[in-house]
Scaffold this motif. Structure first.
Motif, PDB file in Angstrom:
ATOM      1  N   ARG A   9       0.657  -1.691   0.013  1.00 39.77           N
ATOM      2  CA  ARG A   9      -0.169   0.038   0.211  1.00 39.77           C
ATOM      3  C   ARG A   9       0.850   1.587   0.166  1.00 39.77           C
ATOM      4  NH1 ARG A   9      -5.204  -0.333   1.175  1.00 39.77           N
ATOM      5  NH2 ARG A   9      -5.652  -2.165   1.583  1.00 39.77           N
ATOM      6  N   PRO A  37      -3.133  -1.241   8.813  1.00 39.94           N
ATOM      7  CA  PRO A  37      -3.021  -2.723   9.453  1.00 39.94           C
ATOM      8  C   PRO A  37      -3.056  -3.643   8.300  1.00 39.94           C
ATOM      9  CG  PRO A  37      -5.308  -0.800   9.114  1.00 39.94           C
ATOM     10  CD  PRO A  37      -4.112  -0.682   8.313  1.00 39.94           C
ATOM     11  N   GLY A  40      -6.341  -7.067   2.652  1.00 41.81           N
ATOM     12  CA  GLY A  40      -7.022  -6.407   1.550  1.00 41.81           C
ATOM     13  C   GLY A  40      -5.848  -6.694   0.410  1.00 41.81           C
ATOM     14  N   PHE A  41      -5.814  -5.705  -0.860  1.00 39.59           N
ATOM     15  CA  PHE A  41      -5.146  -6.191  -1.706  1.00 39.59           C
ATOM     16  C   PHE A  41      -4.686  -5.206  -2.274  1.00 39.59           C
ATOM     17  CE2 PHE A  41      -7.953 -10.027  -1.093  1.00 39.59           C
ATOM     18  CZ  PHE A  41      -6.818 -11.396  -0.876  1.00 39.59           C
ATOM     19  N   GLY A  42      -5.331  -3.919  -1.421  1.00 37.13           N
ATOM     20  CA  GLY A  42      -5.962  -3.181  -2.800  1.00 37.13           C
ATOM     21  C   GLY A  42      -4.306  -1.844  -2.342  1.00 37.13           C
ATOM     22  N   GLN A  44      -4.179   2.057  -2.483  1.00 35.43           N
ATOM     23  CA  GLN A  44      -4.604   3.470  -2.214  1.00 35.43           C
ATOM     24  C   GLN A  44      -3.966   3.210  -0.515  1.00 35.43           C
ATOM     25  OE1 GLN A  44      -8.065   4.417  -1.220  1.00 35.43           O
ATOM     26  NE2 GLN A  44      -9.037   2.305  -1.080  1.00 35.43           N
ATOM     27  N   PHE A  58      -9.371   6.892  11.004  1.00 33.58           N
ATOM     28  CA  PHE A  58      -8.422   5.626  10.552  1.00 33.58           C
ATOM     29  C   PHE A  58      -9.060   6.584   9.014  1.00 33.58           C
ATOM     30  CE2 PHE A  58      -9.448   2.814   6.649  1.00 33.58           C
ATOM     31  CZ  PHE A  58      -8.183   1.706   6.806  1.00 33.58           C
ATOM     32  N   LYS A  60      -8.569   6.494   4.579  1.00 33.77           N
ATOM     33  CA  LYS A  60      -8.737   5.730   2.761  1.00 33.77           C
ATOM     34  C   LYS A  60      -8.533   7.205   2.307  1.00 33.77           C
ATOM     35  CE  LYS A  60     -10.571   2.041   2.042  1.00 33.77           C
ATOM     36  NZ  LYS A  60     -11.995   1.489   2.271  1.00 33.77           N
ATOM     37  N   ALA A 106     -13.948   7.148  11.494  1.00 35.49           N
ATOM     38  CA  ALA A 106     -14.064   6.610  13.119  1.00 35.49           C
ATOM     39  C   ALA A 106     -13.159   5.503  13.127  1.00 35.49           C
ATOM     40  CB  ALA A 106     -15.816   6.613  13.791  1.00 35.49           C
ATOM     41  N   LEU A 108     -11.431   2.180  14.707  1.00 35.77           N
ATOM     42  CA  LEU A 108     -12.059   1.251  14.723  1.00 35.77           C
ATOM     43  C   LEU A 108     -11.154  -0.005  15.553  1.00 35.77           C
ATOM     44  CD1 LEU A 108     -14.553  -0.476  12.463  1.00 35.77           C
ATOM     45  CD2 LEU A 108     -15.692   0.918  14.333  1.00 35.77           C
ATOM     46  N   HIS A 112      -9.231  -8.407  12.854  1.00 38.53           N
ATOM     47  CA  HIS A 112     -10.287  -8.557  11.730  1.00 38.53           C
ATOM     48  C   HIS A 112     -10.820  -9.913  12.935  1.00 38.53           C
ATOM     49  CE1 HIS A 112      -7.460  -7.454   8.573  1.00 38.53           C
ATOM     50  NE2 HIS A 112      -8.036  -6.585   9.095  1.00 38.53           N
ATOM     51  N   ARG A 202     -15.080 -10.472   3.716  1.00 38.62           N
ATOM     52  CA  ARG A 202     -14.350 -11.374   3.993  1.00 38.62           C
ATOM     53  C   ARG A 202     -13.872 -10.722   5.552  1.00 38.62           C
ATOM     54  NH1 ARG A 202     -11.843  -8.850  -0.755  1.00 38.62           N
ATOM     55  NH2 ARG A 202     -10.631  -7.417   0.299  1.00 38.62           N
ATOM     56  N   ASP A 204     -11.059  -9.813   6.617  1.00 43.53           N
ATOM     57  CA  ASP A 204      -9.844  -8.708   6.204  1.00 43.53           C
ATOM     58  C   ASP A 204     -11.348  -7.206   5.972  1.00 43.53           C
ATOM     59  OD1 ASP A 204      -9.629  -9.486   2.891  1.00 43.53           O
ATOM     60  OD2 ASP A 204      -9.785  -7.852   3.403  1.00 43.53           O
ATOM     61  N   ASN A 205     -12.327  -7.473   5.597  1.00 48.21           N
ATOM     62  CA  ASN A 205     -14.048  -6.385   5.236  1.00 48.21           C
ATOM     63  C   ASN A 205     -14.092  -6.045   6.531  1.00 48.21           C
ATOM     64  OD1 ASN A 205     -12.392  -5.207   3.296  1.00 48.21           O
ATOM     65  ND2 ASN A 205     -12.860  -6.391   2.260  1.00 48.21           N
ATOM     66  N   ASP A 218     -15.497  -1.757   4.340  1.00 46.98           N
ATOM     67  CA  ASP A 218     -15.035  -1.530   2.765  1.00 46.98           C
ATOM     68  C   ASP A 218     -15.939  -1.282   2.340  1.00 46.98           C
ATOM     69  OD1 ASP A 218     -13.823  -1.181   0.993  1.00 46.98           O
ATOM     70  OD2 ASP A 218     -12.649  -2.780   1.437  1.00 46.98           O
TER      71      ASP A 218
HETATM   72  N1  LIG Z   1     -12.828   1.778   9.897  1.00 50.36           N
HETATM   73  C1  LIG Z   1     -11.401   1.122  10.797  1.00 50.36           C
HETATM   74  N2  LIG Z   1     -11.085   1.994  11.309  1.00 50.36           N
HETATM   75  C2  LIG Z   1      -9.983   1.225  11.867  1.00 50.36           C
HETATM   76  N3  LIG Z   1      -9.194  -0.367  10.717  1.00 50.36           N
HETATM   77  C3  LIG Z   1      -9.926   0.251   9.899  1.00 50.36           C
HETATM   78  C4  LIG Z   1     -10.938   0.543   9.418  1.00 50.36           C
HETATM   79  N4  LIG Z   1     -10.948   0.153   8.326  1.00 50.36           N
HETATM   80  C5  LIG Z   1     -10.693  -0.880   8.056  1.00 50.36           C
HETATM   81  N5  LIG Z   1      -9.553  -0.945   8.522  1.00 50.36           N
HETATM   82  C6  LIG Z   1      -8.525  -2.046   8.474  1.00 50.36           C
HETATM   83  O1  LIG Z   1      -7.857  -1.722   7.055  1.00 50.36           O
HETATM   84  C7  LIG Z   1      -7.388  -2.495   5.830  1.00 50.36           C
HETATM   85  C8  LIG Z   1      -7.903  -1.136   5.176  1.00 50.36           C
HETATM   86  O2  LIG Z   1      -9.538  -1.281   4.376  1.00 50.36           O
HETATM   87  P1  LIG Z   1     -10.307  -1.351   4.084  1.00 50.36           P
HETATM   88  O3  LIG Z   1     -10.534  -1.957   3.053  1.00 50.36           O
HETATM   89  O4  LIG Z   1     -11.256   0.032   3.941  1.00 50.36           O
HETATM   90  O5  LIG Z   1      -9.185  -0.794   2.261  1.00 50.36           O
HETATM   91  P2  LIG Z   1      -9.412  -1.120   0.804  1.00 50.36           P
HETATM   92  O6  LIG Z   1      -7.947  -0.463   0.509  1.00 50.36           O
HETATM   93  O7  LIG Z   1     -10.479  -0.341   0.369  1.00 50.36           O
HETATM   94  O8  LIG Z   1      -9.135  -2.251   0.707  1.00 50.36           O
HETATM   95  P3  LIG Z   1      -9.115  -3.470  -0.157  1.00 50.36           P
HETATM   96  O9  LIG Z   1      -7.909  -3.970  -0.477  1.00 50.36           O
HETATM   97  O10 LIG Z   1     -10.004  -5.014   0.218  1.00 50.36           O
HETATM   98  O11 LIG Z   1      -9.926  -3.268  -1.756  1.00 50.36           O
HETATM   99  C9  LIG Z   1      -8.915  -3.703   6.740  1.00 50.36           C
HETATM  100  O12 LIG Z   1      -8.764  -4.751   6.095  1.00 50.36           O
HETATM  101  C10 LIG Z   1      -8.962  -3.056   8.097  1.00 50.36           C
HETATM  102  O13 LIG Z   1      -8.240  -4.055   8.728  1.00 50.36           O
END
Ligand SMILES: Nc1ncnc2c1ncn2[C@@H]1O[C@H](COP(=O)(O)OP(=O)(O)OP(=O)(O)O)[C@@H](O)[C@H]1O
Ligand SMILES: [Mg+2]
Length: 312
Positions: A9, A37, A40-42, A44, A58, A60, A106, A108, A112, A202, A204-205, A218
């Motif tokens: 990431r 954390p 996920g596979f993204g 960003q 948190f 993104k 917010a 969390l 997982h 999943r 991880d979401n 997510d």
């Molecule tokens: N509100 C939050 N508070 C704490 N940790 C969070 C929160 N939202 C997500 N996370 C953690 O961050 C990781 C990545 O967040 P998220 O899945 O929203 O990102 P993403 O880039 O959309 O992921 P993906 O790779 O699944 O597409 C999650 O796997 C989770 O562990």
């Protein structure tokens, strides 16, 4: 061109300074550190920021040329329109600078969930899905998601695999290719409904927050659809976490979100499994290490469950 990390990431320091300053200004404190954390596979930025005053937020963020920015904005709208009590974190704000966009959510606190048979988290998640889908989505939510096409509705893969079956295709899948293709073709017409659909459930979401319990994160793929989608999506995840497929197949037959719609549930599960089987064999996309290996495992778990739902 979207900004991509070479692996894993983007980090907080990869975010342009004007957006970092805008966020610190909006949050009212400097960022002391940023923790990415696992999961996920993204590609960003998705990080827990610890602020100088001890709070955590948190965030993104991606550049505006990156399709993930549209996905993050969709998620922000969804978080703002979910009904009270939905298992989701609160939206804190949307911030823009230097052609980048950040969504603050917010924080969390917790790991997982553990979806293995040894833990109560799978049962809790199963119960959350019953509650989430037992009544129609609020009008504001439905309006918010209506402008974004449902990715769940377009899942497919078997027709492509049947046209040129890969040599390593599971023999059970090979035998049933005509039936799998037929079931997947039925899915788009069955994909409509008035329930909230997270669309990407999943472990991880989800986060097992110390105060709130299991909470879904997510929401980028959230949409409306039939009640069965998230429950049927969770089923292969339970198999991946160590549940016996026969046990999960029984749970799927009995869950309130899936029990009354066996045809829709089967068509969805078949389409999802076809998507995994097809995509697992594609070249890996940049910035998403681990995705194809996960899809191979998920494809096998999905197929094990599909086996319980096909005509002999
Ligand atoms: N509100 C939050 N508070 C704490 N940790 C969070 C929160 N939202 C997500 N996370 C953690 O961050 C990781 C990545 O967040 P998220 O899945 O929203 O990102 P993403 O880039 O959309 O992921 P993906 O790779 O699944 O597409 C999650 O796997 C989770 O562990
Ligand atoms: Mg995720």
């Amino acid at each position: 061109m979207p900004v991509l990390p070479t692996s894993g990431r983007l980090r907080w320091t990869d975010v342009p300074a004007p957006l970092r300053a805008r966020l610190e200004d909006a949050l009212g404190a400097a960022v002391a550190d940023a923790v990415t954390p696992p999961g996920g596979f993204g590609h960003q930025l998705a990080a827990a920021l610890r602020l100088a005053d001890g709070r955590r937020v948190f965030v993104k963020a991606a550049d505006d040329d990156d399709p993930l920015t549209a996905a993050n904005l969709h998620e922000a709208t969804v978080l703002g329109t979910l009904p009270p009590g939905a298992p989701a974190p609160d939206l804190l704000g949307i911030h823009r600078a230097a052609d980048w966009t950040a969504v603050a959510i917010a924080h969390l606190d917790g790991p997982h969930p553990d979806l293995s048979p040894a833990s109560g988290d799978a049962g809790q998640t199963w119960a959350l899905l019953d509650k989430l889908t037992s009544s129609p989505a609020p009008a504001a939510y439905t309006a918010a998601v209506s402008t974004t096409p449902s990715t769940a509705a377009t899942l497919h893969g078997w027709a492509e695999l049947a046209a040129d079956p890969p040599t390593d295709l599971d023999p059970g899948a090979r035998t049933h290719l005509p039936q799998l293709t037929e079931l997947e073709a039925a899915w788009p017409a069955l994909a409509h409904g008035d329930r909230i659909v997270h669309g990407d459930l999943r472990a991880d979401n989800m986060v097992r927050d110390h105060t709130l319990g299991v909470t879904f994160v997510d929401w980028a793929h959230a949409t409306t659809g039939p009640a069965c989608i998230d429950t049927a999506s969770l089923a292969p995840q339970l198999v991946l976490a160590g549940h016996a497929p026969a046990d999960v197949a029984r749970l799927l037959q009995d869950h309130p979100a899936t029990a009354d719609s066996p045809e829709t549930t089967t068509a969805f599960l078949v389409a999802l499994t076809g998507h995994w089987h097809r995509n697992a064999r594609r070249p890996a996309p940049p910035g998403a290490p681990g995705l194809r290996a996960y899809q191979h495992r998920a494809a096998a778990a999905g197929l094990a469950l599909v086996g319980y739902r096909l005509r002999p």
